[in-house]
Design a protein around this motif. Structure first.
Motif, short mmCIF file in Angstrom:
data_model
loop_
_atom_site.label_atom_id
_atom_site.label_comp_id
_atom_site.label_asym_id
_atom_site.label_seq_id
_atom_site.Cartn_x
_atom_site.Cartn_y
_atom_site.Cartn_z
N TYR A 75 -12.52 8.58 -7.08
CA TYR A 75 -13.46 9.09 -6.09
C TYR A 75 -13.89 10.48 -6.52
CZ TYR A 75 -9.39 11.67 -4.46
OH TYR A 75 -8.29 12.49 -4.40
N HIS A 90 -22.44 -1.18 -5.31
CA HIS A 90 -23.12 -1.78 -6.44
C HIS A 90 -22.54 -3.14 -6.79
CE1 HIS A 90 -25.44 1.81 -7.10
NE2 HIS A 90 -24.35 2.53 -7.07
N SER A 91 -21.21 -3.28 -6.68
CA SER A 91 -20.59 -4.57 -6.97
C SER A 91 -19.24 -4.65 -6.29
CB SER A 91 -20.42 -4.77 -8.48
OG SER A 91 -19.51 -3.82 -8.99
N GLN A 92 -18.82 -5.87 -6.02
CA GLN A 92 -17.50 -6.12 -5.47
C GLN A 92 -17.08 -7.53 -5.84
OE1 GLN A 92 -17.65 -5.59 -1.27
NE2 GLN A 92 -18.91 -7.37 -0.89
N THR A 101 -8.95 10.36 -10.43
CA THR A 101 -8.54 9.00 -10.75
C THR A 101 -7.04 8.85 -10.54
OG1 THR A 101 -10.29 8.84 -12.39
CG2 THR A 101 -8.51 7.24 -12.56
N SER A 110 -17.26 6.03 -5.66
CA SER A 110 -15.87 5.63 -5.67
C SER A 110 -15.77 4.20 -6.21
CB SER A 110 -15.25 5.70 -4.28
OG SER A 110 -15.85 4.75 -3.42
N ALA A 111 -14.58 3.87 -6.70
CA ALA A 111 -14.34 2.52 -7.22
C ALA A 111 -12.86 2.21 -7.06
CB ALA A 111 -14.76 2.41 -8.68
N ARG A 112 -12.52 0.93 -7.00
CA ARG A 112 -11.13 0.53 -6.88
C ARG A 112 -10.98 -0.86 -7.46
NH1 ARG A 112 -7.39 -0.80 -1.64
NH2 ARG A 112 -5.49 -1.09 -2.84
N ASN A 113 -9.82 -1.11 -8.07
CA ASN A 113 -9.46 -2.47 -8.46
C ASN A 113 -7.96 -2.61 -8.36
OD1 ASN A 113 -8.31 -1.43 -10.80
ND2 ASN A 113 -10.11 -1.84 -12.01
N GLY A 171 -11.75 -5.79 -6.12
CA GLY A 171 -12.25 -4.48 -6.50
C GLY A 171 -13.67 -4.27 -6.06
N TYR A 172 -14.11 -3.05 -6.16
CA TYR A 172 -15.48 -2.71 -5.85
C TYR A 172 -15.89 -1.48 -6.65
CZ TYR A 172 -13.75 1.10 -2.94
OH TYR A 172 -13.13 2.23 -2.49
N ASN A 173 -17.19 -1.29 -6.75
CA ASN A 173 -17.77 -0.10 -7.36
C ASN A 173 -18.86 0.37 -6.41
OD1 ASN A 173 -19.02 1.90 -8.78
ND2 ASN A 173 -19.48 0.64 -10.56
#
Length: 176
Positions: free
Chosen positions: A110, A71-73, A119, A92-95, A86-88
């Protein structure tokens, strides 16, 4: 090229084999349904039709996991060594970010095999690497010791003797 793009294109190419016009699947063996049959130049030998009992068609398809779209990075870096990225991706997501002093902090989450969101948060700085997470075990709370009656009376007697000795030492003048 972005690794997720490569994986996505590979999955699309692998799954699109059933859509080729010469594939003898559900529609490929029926002349007249595709434009290349009408052109008079068949790309494959025409199947011979025999009068036989109908046989159910079966397909052996490999299972595949659906990929959640990104969806975004984002990503940024400067000449002082600072960065953030980061990404979403839906499931899953990470920053993560790093300052000019080399301190790194970040988090990711995740969905695990049980469908629960996990988390984790981490920090790496002068105090070392520290992590906390929802799926990490926690130590049990320390137990407060319960003294037996004998130990409790001995502690009280010791405290009384200590207080008496401290009072006596304070009452006597210091000699030099």
């Amino acid at each position: 090229m972005n690794a997720l793009t490569v994986i996505f294109l590979t999955a699309v190419a692998a799954c699109s084999g059933a859509q080729l016009p010469w594939y003898p699947g559900l529609y490929g063996a029926h002349p007249g349904l595709h434009s290349w049959y009408r052109s008079g130049l068949p790309l494959m030998p025409q199947p011979t039709m025999r009068s036989m009992a109908p046989v159910p068609m079966t397909y052996n398809m490999a299972p595949f996991a659906s990929m959640a779209p990104i969806h975004s990075q984002y990503g940024a870096q400067n000449e002082f060594g600072q960065y953030s990225f980061g990404y979403n991706a839906g499931l899953s997501a990470r920053n993560e970010m790093r300052d000019a002093f080399g301190n790194v902090q970040g988090s990711f989450n995740y969905v695990d095999a049980n469908g629960k969101v996990q988390t984790q948060q981490y920090v790496a700085d002068a105090l070392g690497f520290r992590v906390s997470g929802t799926n990490l075990p926690e130590a049990p709370a320390p137990a407060v010791p319960q003294y037996t009656p004998e130990v409790a009376s001995a502690r009280a007697a010791h405290q009384a003797a200590h207080s008496e000795a401290a009072a006596a030492a304070a009452a006597t003048p210091a000699t030099q």
